[in-house]
Design a protein around this motif. Sequence first.
Motif, PDB file in Angstrom:
ATOM      1  N   VAL A   1      38.454  41.269  37.343  1.00 37.58           N
ATOM      2  CA  VAL A   1      38.296  39.817  37.396  1.00 37.58           C
ATOM      3  C   VAL A   1      37.345  39.382  36.295  1.00 37.58           C
TER       4      VAL A   1
ATOM      5  N   THR B   1      40.549  38.540  45.399  1.00 38.40           N
ATOM      6  CA  THR B   1      40.999  39.919  45.380  1.00 38.40           C
ATOM      7  C   THR B   1      40.648  40.545  46.716  1.00 38.40           C
TER       8      THR B   1
ATOM      9  N   ASN C   1      41.489  37.287  38.813  1.00 37.66           N
ATOM     10  CA  ASN C   1      42.151  36.597  39.916  1.00 37.66           C
ATOM     11  C   ASN C   1      41.166  35.664  40.623  1.00 37.66           C
TER      12      ASN C   1
END
Length: 1411
Positions: A693, A674, A671
């Motif tokens: 991630v 986060t 992402n």
Amino acid sequence: MKFLKIFIFLFFIFLSCFFNHLVKGELLGEIEITEKSITIDASVVDTKINYLIDDTISKPKLIVTSVSGDATDINDILRVSDDKKSITFGDYNTVSGATTTTTTTINFNSLITIIISSIISYSFSGLFFKNGKSGSNNFFVFLIIILLSSFGIFNVAHSVNLSELSIIIDIKVPSTFKFNSLVLTLGSGSSNINGINADSLIVDSCTNAKDHLVELNQISIGSLLNICSTKEINIKKLQFSTLDVNINLTSSSDINLDFYNGYGGSILINGECQASSGSCADGGPILSINTKTGKTTITNQEVSCPIDKSWRVSPAVDVVPVSPAIITNQPSTDFRFNKDDIVYMGQYGYSDQSITNGPVENSFVVSYPTYILPSNFLVSKISPPSLKANVAHSFSLSVKLGQPLNAYNNIKNMTIYFFNPRDITDPRGSSQYFDFKDTIVPLYYKTFQGDFSSNTQFISTVLDFTPPVDIGTSIFALRIQKASFTGSDVTTVIIKDMMITVLGKTIATPSNLLLKDSELVSLPRPPLQLDPQDQSTCSYKSNDLVHWHNPSTWSNGVVPPPSSNIVLPEGKRVLISPCSISQTEIYQKITIPETSELVFADASMEMHVKDIYVLGKFTMGTTKCRYNAKINIVFHGEKTLQDTIAPFYGSKGIGVAAGGFISIHGKQYHNTWTKLAVSAWSGDRVVYVQDSVNWEVGQQVVVVTSTFLDEYDNQNEVMTIEAIQGKTIQFTKPLRSFHYGGQEYQSEIGLLSRRIVFQGDSLSSDSNSFGGHVMVMGEGQFSGLQLIRMGQTNIKARYPLHYHLGKVLKNSYISDCSVVSSYYRCYTIHGTNNVTLTRNVAFDVRGHCYYLEDGVEMDNTLSFNLAAYVHPIGRPAGGPSQIGEIFVESDSLRQPADCSASGFYITNAWNTIIGNSASGGWAGYAFPNLEKPIGNHRSVQMIPKAYPTKVFEGNTGHSSGYFFVSGSTIYVGANLTYNPVDNLLYYDSGRFERFTYTNGTVISGNEVPMRFNNTKIWLSHYGIGHWGVFVEVVSYESHDNVRSAMLFGEAWLSNAIVNGNSNNIARSINITKQGFQYYDTYVKTILTRINFRNYFKYSNSPNDCKCNNDEADNRLIISMTHGDVFKPQGISASKSITITNVAKSQYIGHNVLNTSGSRYFNFIDWDSSITGKKPGQPALVGSNELWWKFDNTCEYNQDWTCFVCEKGDKEIANIQFYVPGLIDEGVLVYDDFDKLNVGSIALFGSGINDNRSTVVTRNPGVTGVSNMGWYLYLKAGSPKYMKIWLGQVVFGQHIFLSIPYPTLTTFEIKSYYGWNNGINYNHTFSLANSAADVRAGNGTKYYFDGDTLYIKLINLVLGGYPWEYYERDGVKLYMIHTQFFITINAYNTVKQPNQGGFYENLPYKLPSSTL
């Protein structure tokens, strides 16, 4: 005396002559170059040649500027041959008959000389004549004076001294110009030739044996390059426009030759052949180099950039840096306090010089003036580290006395303190006064002693300490306690290496990692999968591309130099590879025509450029072909308001025209942001996040603040990743601040780095807040792009990424990008619909960040974006009340709404807003009211504020709303208008009404609410603030907010957690919090299914709470009680309320004041879930007045200062008495209570024998309980005329009104309906037989018993229809605004009313309790 005068006169004559030679560096003139073959001979003068590309001109020209010497005009030193092919410099000042075609400038020095000479002549003529005398002698003397003083004029015609002459010759040509031949014959000086395109270039400074440095850059030669110089020859980026070129370079010094893209011919150095292929006699290009004593350096001889059409640079591979293992032992971290970090505080004896720089590194000097107290404080201006309870820490410093130890500088001990910020003077403010009173209880303190006696060396002291409580946001102070007052001399103490140390620890994965981010609300997340890729579709692989670096790509056969304005050839797709361009020089401007495309290779490179104008296509990756390369585009340019890109596109950036297309796609990181999975403490280098991630070692992230006052106490931290394993991230340095990651909420972590970077150059950008910008009027797709130092403060339309007047776009988006350190906004949608902004990050932004500009922007999607650390421009909007402040557009505030800058600025709510987070700013989400569109859309016929939210789902926000007394993180308020008189925008930050309708169509009955679903707000002032008329907040979490929400109009708050205090030790927010405040008038507010928790009573601890009333002291339910003008009706209700960890005393807070707002405080506890009165049954809560004790179920609660009753069959009722001259309709009276008090109203009947009354004031309105008797008694007497508005007497309910009148009074009583709809509600009341008959009647009768008039007030318009009430979750609140009135005319022939129309001196006689 006469000789002195003559001397002064001659001195001034000398100055006038000398002045002509004093000022140099002036423009001598310019000529137009009309021929393509030209010879310039400047061998007799010292010359600096500059060859410049200038696309502001259409024809070449030569400009001459004087550096030194006595030339005053270009005609003095230059001649042009008759055929215009030869330009010669020399002394032509005394040559007659020669003419040149020149553009000359007025010689400023000569003009000054003439003026001075004239002044001298006429000023000093009087030195030799006496007043009034004349004669031939005088005439001759005067003539001599005139001749002498005019010498300065005549001296302009003397011969030019060439040996002292130094000039600059600027040869300026447009970028499309090409010389057939340029020959430069030069003497001393230098030549700097950039970007020349010539078949033949000859530079000769050897003939005259003068030193002349020759530098050439980005030059293109077709047949011959011949350079001879006694100094160095430096040639960079030499390219050829043909294959048959001869190059001859001769120098007595070094020769440095750099080819643009290789050299395939022969090389002859000092007569020796060094053939690259064949022999030097085989033909083709020949390079001949002759150096006498210098050395020859040839670079880039090999072809570095093949021009074969099929050649491609190897595409970048996704090489992810290998992460080291996460550390298992965290080292100790020192938090130092240096001179600029602390301030001296005390009761007196302080100044801005109390702390000065110390003699060694990390030291400072504390100065004590004479005769001051023994104790003082050194207070930190920066936040100290957070400290864990029961964990060992240390404090240390080294001390040296400035003077030998004596009675006045003897340090007895020192004490470290951690203060609650509310208990100490703000160290960041202007005051240094602090009086440490006994009532102040620090969060923690510890006193220690040490060796503080030496004035010759620093002696270190270390204090180990273990705080018994967690310490989050605090102010650190060191108290130095001396043995006595200071004496008559100034004393000093030098402190070095003052620090708090967080000791090292073993690192292990915590057992309490969060499994979900919220307890109640559902916060959506972006898709888990990466965007699908297909490398076969990459644009750089296309067969129809031509290379930028191939001369044949360009119409003139020359690769354009950076100094030119470059226009891509029509109809070609041009590929840029790293070797195609200069990685260091600044490209002036690149234009991509409509039929052309500029494609970047997927290879790491850096490009410096001023302007790029895209009429065709600009491609750096595509949706299915994201680039792995690290590409850095740096925009250059000083601040200007000129349109250097194209008209209306500004400067320093990329402009994409309406038919153009831009595509930027870097590697996808997911992402992009986060949240913490567990709290991170000061000193921590390892953090744990909620999402896996694919971030990389070396990338930067921002760990977002967990404090309230974000702008004043910046605890956002930019960190660099040192190691990463799944959801565990290790930084290169420790965190300084505490970042919360509890179940209530969690600090965000946003990825700032991307592989493709657009940035403003640091020098010109920072100095004027003038960065680059990207403005797209066509389609634009951006992914994986970082923008740094972009935007141009207070210049409209100059934003980092900006869709501009695109209307309805089909395939445009900004995805997983980041904006960092922006001077003006982050992502802008202006006059454009159907755009998606998703998964983006923005940090450190001035002005509104995600910005919908004019009010016409609709059907866009903003999803999963993060905005953090957003700054208002100028002074933030404030104001002492809900009215706010007005700001007007100006040069320093071009968009006046930027005084209230927000993370998301939404001028039209009809957009999809999902899963975003906003930290910081004046507000997180701003919905300003626009009655009309603004800017480019002022003529569009629509009402932006009339549109409701299309979708507002799963958004969060925090650390905002504190600038304004009515501020909030979600702020639906303020007003933005355009004033056609002065053509300026006006922004009012305060309260403004907002009606919202389906499709924005303003039709009665078409009203719909703005709806906020699954919303979480923390560390905010008012959480959600909504000044609109219709609003629903469903599924909501409020944590650590001063108040959970401020909802106006028809409002429903449901399915919520309202948490007064989380476990965040850094929250540092005003602790006089309230759960929810009901509004005071003309609204309807329903609360259902809400859990209130963790509100704690503080009023017994004055050190913690500045409470002055029960309402402020952390109560769950309060109401507005401050005024008399606005009076509560039956407008507030609650149902299904649960309460956790709150003392019952804190459930309700009623502030008892002498106001109608306080007297008529009320709400309905629909199921007794708050009051516990009768579980499952409604309870009625009224103020402290006995007026609310309507039956025996009513009990007074001392903690709440309220009556609580079983509601039974009662409702809240409101009527308004209008009595001319006393209680005037439509008149609001602000005055003292004694002047407002005009009488009383009391309950009667229903078994009531005592006086249960309340005050009636000059402001209309009485609120009480229906189905009861109300006895009105006015101190002025009963009026001969009265009008009564039945504002809220609901269907099936009544008020049995009684008013005293004198005996024999007769009455005419009528009713009417103010909104005539064809139904006759006009009645003339008839006389009943008794009061009981009236009460049992239908509301059209009255009775007078000789003392008292009785009327039954029923709103005859009502019929129990749905439009009469607002209902949510089974709770009803009733309509107020039906215009049903009753008028009373009273007549008495025996006792006349007074002049004011009142029957005076009537006895106060409460009607019978049996009625």
